[in-house]
Design an enzyme around this catalytic site. Structure first.
Site, PDB file in Angstrom:
ATOM      1  N   CYS A 117      45.980  39.633  52.438  1.00  0.00           N
ATOM      2  CA  CYS A 117      45.746  38.909  51.185  1.00  0.00           C
ATOM      3  C   CYS A 117      46.191  37.468  51.384  1.00  0.00           C
ATOM      4  CB  CYS A 117      46.541  39.579  50.064  1.00  0.00           C
ATOM      5  SG  CYS A 117      46.341  38.779  48.461  1.00  0.00           S
ATOM      6  N   HIS A 149      40.298  45.484  45.928  1.00  0.00           N
ATOM      7  CA  HIS A 149      41.432  44.584  46.178  1.00  0.00           C
ATOM      8  C   HIS A 149      41.359  43.364  45.249  1.00  0.00           C
ATOM      9  CE1 HIS A 149      44.264  42.328  48.996  1.00  0.00           C
ATOM     10  NE2 HIS A 149      43.772  41.376  48.225  1.00  0.00           N
ATOM     11  N   GLU A 150      40.166  42.730  45.207  1.00  0.00           N
ATOM     12  CA  GLU A 150      40.038  41.500  44.403  1.00  0.00           C
ATOM     13  C   GLU A 150      40.187  41.799  42.915  1.00  0.00           C
ATOM     14  OE1 GLU A 150      40.410  38.824  45.878  1.00  0.00           O
ATOM     15  OE2 GLU A 150      40.015  39.667  47.853  1.00  0.00           O
ATOM     16  N   HIS A 178      43.655  42.057  41.507  1.00  0.00           N
ATOM     17  CA  HIS A 178      44.328  40.786  41.194  1.00  0.00           C
ATOM     18  C   HIS A 178      44.184  40.439  39.704  1.00  0.00           C
ATOM     19  CE1 HIS A 178      45.747  39.227  45.032  1.00  0.00           C
ATOM     20  NE2 HIS A 178      44.591  39.445  45.614  1.00  0.00           N
TER      21      HIS A 178
HETATM   22 NI    NI Z   1      44.351  39.409  47.675  1.00  0.00          NI
END
Ligand code: NI
Length: 175
Positions: free
Chosen positions: A98, A140-141, A144
């Site tokens: 990341c 993953h994104e 966030h």
């Molecule tokens: Ni990330």
């Protein structure tokens, strides 16, 4: 266009839920997307979420290079106010990095097959099915946007470490 500063783990903007984008087709959103693309390319990342550049809005960008996605490249994709739906309960474990945790990596379980959707800067809705690395980067994104960083998804911190050390150790294991 401009390079944006990337927030690192510990900054509160990475730890809270982001707000929906009121108008995906607004010119300021197109400008933000342009700056995020430039920032992601400069940093060499596969994806970037708006909170990572200190903008607490539900917007992510990503791409999947062919060599990381079973030979199938996924072009640069923008998702505004995205949704994700797992298509089954199957999870795969894979190493992630990341831009907000520079130099680090860890093994993270993710849904293997998902459907996702999001608005485009044109105002249109994009929907796709994804698996493998493609599905991983989207999860993953989008994490966030809910204040979730990948170490929070790891089953065990035993695989968490500096990417160069982890790579060396994995190479030695397979020798
Ligand atoms: Ni990330």
């Amino acid at each position: 266009m401009a390079l944006l500063k990337i927030a690192r783990m510990g900054h509160p903007v990475l730890a809270r839920a982001a707000e929906p984008v009121p108008d995906p087709a607004a010119p300021e959103i197109a400008a933000l997307v342009g700056d995020m693309i430039e920032t992601m390319e400069d940093a060499g990342g596969a994806g970037l979420a708006a909170p990572q550049v200190h903008v607490p809005l539900r917007l992510v960008i990503f791409h999947a290079p062919a060599h990381r996605n079973e030979g199938r490249a996924v072009p640069l994709t923008i998702l505004i106010n995205p949704i994700i739906e797992p298509l089954d309960g199957q999870r795969h474990v894979g190493y992630e990095g990341c831009l907000s945790l520079p130099g680090l990596t860890g093994a993270v379980p993710r849904f293997a097959h998902i459907r996702y959707g999001g608005f485009q800067p044109s105002g249109e809705w994009l929907e796709r099915e994804a698996h493998g690395f493609h599905a991983r980067v989207v999860q993953h994104e989008c994490d966030h946007l809910d204040g979730v960083l990948y170490p929070m998804r790891m089953d065990s911190l035993a695989s968490f470490g500096f990417a160069d050390e982890v790579r060396k150790a994995l190479e030695e294991q397979t020798r």
